[in-house]
Design a protein around this motif. Structure first.
Motif: not given
Length: 132
Positions: A18-26, A32-44, A121-125
């Motif tokens: 979620q932080m990575a997606a937030g950085w990339l959107r920002h 860029v089309e931004v998506r995020s997902a989880g293999s066992a998603p939390a509730d929040t 830093t990784r998202v900027e790269k």
């Protein structure tokens, strides 16, 4: 040419991805089309991740953890995994990156800030490589 699509995947889709997606959107806006997902998603989303991103002016409170779907992987150009292990489906021809990051789950804000900054830093790269 259509805009590139990036999928960020972690186990709970509540912190790192979620932080990575937030950085990339920002940083990329609508380039860029931004998506995020989880293999066992939390509730929040992790409240410490929300607070850490808020400190840098990025609001991720409208995001919800989502279950990783093979179709989402197939529709993405770049798949960035963050500790989801073998739960991430593999499709030939996709660009995969595995980012080794501490899991912010259960950590306080002081411990989440360096993770947030490392992700930036990784998202900027990644963004520079996509633009290149």
């Amino acid at each position: 040419m259509s805009k590139p699509s990036v999928l960020f995947v972690c186990v709970h889709n509540a912190g790192r991805s979620q932080m990575a997606a937030g950085w990339l959107r920002h940083l990329a806006g609508d380039a860029v089309e931004v998506r995020s997902a989880g293999s066992a998603p939390a509730d929040t989303i992790n409240p410490a991740a929300v607070a850490a991103m808020r400190e840098v002016g990025i609001d991720i409170t409208d995001q919800r953890p989502k279950l990783l779907d093979p179709g989402t992987v197939e529709a993405s150009d770049v798949v960035v995994t963050m500790g989801c292990g073998d739960a991430c489906p593999y499709f030939p021809g996709k660009r995969y990156e595995d980012w080794k990051l501490d899991d912010p789950a259960g950590k306080g804000l002081d411990a989440v800030r360096p993770i947030r900054d490392d992700i930036r830093t990784r998202v900027e790269k990644l963004l520079a490589e996509l633009a290149g």
